[in-house]
Design an enzyme around this catalytic site. Sequence first.
Site, PDB file in Angstrom:
ATOM      1  N   HIS A  75       6.723  -3.252  10.680  1.00 35.85           N
ATOM      2  CA  HIS A  75       7.342  -3.392   9.215  1.00 35.85           C
ATOM      3  C   HIS A  75       8.703  -3.274   8.439  1.00 35.85           C
ATOM      4  CE1 HIS A  75       3.538  -1.068   8.709  1.00 35.85           C
ATOM      5  NE2 HIS A  75       3.871  -0.394   9.458  1.00 35.85           N
ATOM      6  N   SER A  84       1.109  -1.300  12.925  1.00 32.82           N
ATOM      7  CA  SER A  84       1.294  -0.339  12.783  1.00 32.82           C
ATOM      8  C   SER A  84       1.432   0.541  14.179  1.00 32.82           C
ATOM      9  CB  SER A  84       1.897   0.397  11.892  1.00 32.82           C
ATOM     10  OG  SER A  84       2.518   1.262  11.489  1.00 32.82           O
TER      11      SER A  84
END
Length: 241
Positions: free
Chosen positions: A168, A132
């Site tokens: 994501h 991330s």
Amino acid sequence: MPAEQPTILATSGGYRAGLRTNLEFGALVREAVELSGATKPKLCHVGTAYGDQRWFNADVSEAGRVAGWEVNHLNLFTMPPTDDLAGFLLEHDVVWVGGGSVANLLAVWAVHGLGDAMRRAWEAGVVLGGVSAGSICWHAGGATDSFGPELRIVTNGLGLLPYGNGVHYDTEALRRPTIHAAVAAGELPLTYCTDDGAGLLYRGTELVEALSERRSGGAYVVRRDDSSATAQEDPLDIRRL
């Protein structure tokens, strides 16, 4: 043992729930260690994006014990552990950067000059990786919720990789349209994106492989079509770990 050439594994995964612990390292982190060639791996965990939370550091340390690796933490709160941050990183085979606020991570790293230290480690063959925020940071920029629920684009990534990055991609509905809009507008360059569980392996600045620790989900490249000022997305071939 350094990797044969500068290596980055930028992901939307890497952790999983443990059988007897809160956390275990998933296949993507294990891939990063394998890429390093280390027989007795030393992993440096960097939790800046999550505020160097000591409870999470403890979970990562437990994951290290399960894996049989030495795990150390580069905490910048309330102060770095050493004046020689590059030297600290170079003592390790892998640097794994956790998720959280990429905007805050980049700001704190800039204050401490950690970007230069990361570049030295990368050039020396320490495998850099993360999830991330720990994926976006290596790139020119990407989409983030660092500022609030409405996604914004950051363009002050370390730039070791001259691309944009989306994370994501399959689990947060606004990620794809935000990336497409930024690429179409020229705010982000050519951009590589990952679904949860997927990663992007770079040798030097070249993407050489997309891989996933899950049976589903993929990775993508988003380009600007200059003739129509729109974004075009194509899936990448992906290897399942």
